[in-house]
Design a protein around this motif. Structure first.
Motif, PDB file in Angstrom:
ATOM      1  N   CYS A  52      -5.683  -0.305  -1.007  1.00 26.89           N
ATOM      2  CA  CYS A  52      -4.698   0.133  -0.183  1.00 26.89           C
ATOM      3  C   CYS A  52      -5.375  -0.002   1.055  1.00 26.89           C
ATOM      4  O   CYS A  52      -4.761  -0.844   2.350  1.00 26.89           O
ATOM      5  N   SER A  53      -6.388   0.140   1.024  1.00 29.07           N
ATOM      6  CA  SER A  53      -7.262   0.297   3.031  1.00 29.07           C
ATOM      7  C   SER A  53      -7.669  -2.055   2.882  1.00 29.07           C
ATOM      8  O   SER A  53      -7.752  -2.064   4.339  1.00 29.07           O
ATOM      9  N   ARG A  54      -7.938  -2.874   2.018  1.00 25.63           N
ATOM     10  CA  ARG A  54      -8.295  -3.662   2.250  1.00 25.63           C
ATOM     11  C   ARG A  54      -6.744  -4.859   2.548  1.00 25.63           C
ATOM     12  O   ARG A  54      -7.014  -5.393   3.080  1.00 25.63           O
ATOM     13  N   CYS A 102      -2.668   5.796   1.418  1.00 29.44           N
ATOM     14  CA  CYS A 102      -3.905   6.224   0.615  1.00 29.44           C
ATOM     15  C   CYS A 102      -4.389   5.100   0.836  1.00 29.44           C
ATOM     16  O   CYS A 102      -4.609   4.344   1.030  1.00 29.44           O
ATOM     17  N   ALA A 103      -6.257   5.670   1.302  1.00 29.70           N
ATOM     18  CA  ALA A 103      -6.652   5.047   1.484  1.00 29.70           C
ATOM     19  C   ALA A 103      -8.121   4.136   1.070  1.00 29.70           C
ATOM     20  O   ALA A 103      -9.159   4.652   0.580  1.00 29.70           O
ATOM     21  N   CYS A 104      -6.988   3.948  -0.316  1.00 27.20           N
ATOM     22  CA  CYS A 104      -7.768   3.876  -1.499  1.00 27.20           C
ATOM     23  C   CYS A 104      -8.661   2.247  -1.588  1.00 27.20           C
ATOM     24  O   CYS A 104      -8.130   1.631   0.172  1.00 27.20           O
ATOM     25  N   PRO A 105      -9.550   1.697  -1.905  1.00 31.53           N
ATOM     26  CA  PRO A 105     -10.110   0.577  -1.641  1.00 31.53           C
ATOM     27  C   PRO A 105      -9.002  -0.656  -1.393  1.00 31.53           C
ATOM     28  O   PRO A 105      -9.158  -1.605  -1.042  1.00 31.53           O
ATOM     29  N   THR A 125      -4.584   1.905  -6.933  1.00 28.37           N
ATOM     30  CA  THR A 125      -5.806   1.897  -7.645  1.00 28.37           C
ATOM     31  C   THR A 125      -6.441   1.000  -8.399  1.00 28.37           C
ATOM     32  O   THR A 125      -7.089   0.548  -8.788  1.00 28.37           O
ATOM     33  N   ARG A 169      -4.462  -3.236   4.002  1.00 24.66           N
ATOM     34  CA  ARG A 169      -4.066  -2.872   5.429  1.00 24.66           C
ATOM     35  C   ARG A 169      -4.812  -3.660   6.083  1.00 24.66           C
ATOM     36  O   ARG A 169      -4.510  -4.496   7.358  1.00 24.66           O
ATOM     37  N   ALA A 170      -6.304  -4.394   5.459  1.00 25.04           N
ATOM     38  CA  ALA A 170      -6.981  -5.061   6.707  1.00 25.04           C
ATOM     39  C   ALA A 170      -6.942  -6.748   6.506  1.00 25.04           C
ATOM     40  O   ALA A 170      -7.453  -7.051   7.045  1.00 25.04           O
ATOM     41  N   PRO A 210       1.546  -1.257   0.225  1.00 31.07           N
ATOM     42  CA  PRO A 210       0.024   0.138  -0.108  1.00 31.07           C
ATOM     43  C   PRO A 210       0.868   1.840  -0.033  1.00 31.07           C
ATOM     44  O   PRO A 210       2.200   1.030   0.118  1.00 31.07           O
TER      45      PRO A 210
END
Ligand SMILES: [Zn+2]
Length: 309
Positions: A24-26, A19-22, A279, A28-29, A15
């Motif tokens: 990168c967020s997924r 960036c908190a794009c879908p 992205t 990290r999760a 990531p």
């Protein structure tokens, strides 16, 4: 020669820190359908003692440390890295040179324009001159084969390279003064590397402004090509930018005139996407776009990918 992908993402990595794009967020999760990637970095090893880097990514220090093949083999200082071949003066291509500054003699191959931008616009890079002997810059003419390292000439068994102009602009940071002095064919190049009858083509930024690259891609056994964006408006639709892929020098993968359509060949060799932006939906191994790319015969580069040419 052995080809190693040390990093496969576009600038920012995956990531990306802010960036908190879908995607990168997924990642990290902990979503297992996505793999973390460092910024694009390819290396070719002629043997255990002689390796060449294609560009020098901002992640280069960690990429070297996580590649045991690149450990120093004797004291006090040593590296199997003999040289670096630059395809542009973009930050993502040159920032890692600063990580190679520890008094290490190296060869750097670039067009004269790229060398001038790095050394004249960014004097910090002159730190490389402290090595003894100093880092040796080679001004490379485009569209002509050149030998690597200390080899004086090219014969049947030697490794040869060629820089292929891809027709795009210099980085934004270059002053107008210098920009006007430099030939634009030297701004961004693709790289051919060949030994005997085997050939690879590397173009992590493919603006698609002319079709010249296709000739080289088609005649190569392996192509590592620009997989930055799926859609031309990807940065706009994900809310992280205001420019299209084409406006920043990247042919998108999908759509009319996109890479999948433009390179829909019956090509026998391998075609691999690299320099993938965080992205890009192809990073999700469960996505329709990922399947579409794979069904079209493309591989998607990942950190640690290796193959022989
Ligand atoms: Zn992101």
């Amino acid at each position: 020669m052995r080809v190693r992908v040390l990093g496969s993402a576009a600038g920012g990595g995956f990531p990306q820190w802010n960036c908190a794009c879908p995607n990168c967020s997924r990642l990290r999760a902990g979503d297992l359908h996505l793999k973390a990637r460092t910024q694009a970095q390819v290396m070719v090893c002629l043997d255990a003692r002689e390796c060449y880097l294609f560009n020098a990514s901002p992640d280069l220090r960690n990429q070297i440390l996580s590649t045991p093949h690149l450990n120093p083999s004797h004291s006090p200082r040593h590296t199997p890295i003999a040289g670096i071949i630059l395809t542009s003066a973009d930050v993502d291509s040159v920032a890692g040179l600063l990580s190679l500054r520890e008094f290490q003699p190296l060869h750097i191959y670039a067009t004269q324009a790229v060398r001038r931008i790095v050394l004249e616009e960014n004097r910090m890079f002159r730190v490389l001159e402290r090595a003894n002997p100093p880092v040796c810059w080679h001004d490379v003419a485009v569209n002509d084969w050149f030998p690597l390292g200390t080899r004086a000439s090219i014969d049947e068994s030697s490794i040869r390279c060629q820089m292929v102009p891809l027709g795009t602009a210099f980085p934004d940071y270059v002053s107008n003064d210098l920009r006007h002095q430099l030939p634009s064919v030297e701004a961004v190049v693709g790289l051919l590397i060949a030994q005997g009858k085997k050939q690879m083509f590397y173009a992590p930024a493919l603006p698609g402004l002319s079709n010249e690259w296709k000739k080289w891609a088609l005649s190569s056994d392996v192509c590592l090509l620009d997989g930055t964006f799926w859609d031309n408006r990807e940065l706009i639709s994900t809310g992280v930018g205001s420019k299209t892929a084409r406006e920043i020098g990247h042919l998108p993968l999908s759509g009319a005139g996109g890479l999948l359509q433009e390179f829909d060949s019956q090509k026998q060799g391998r075609k691999i996407l690299i320099h993938i932006n965080n992205t890009n939906p192809i990073l999700d191994e469960d996505s329709r776009e990922h399947r579409e790319v794979r069904d079209a015969g493309w591989e998607i580069a990942y950190d640690g990918m290796e193959f022989d040419l």
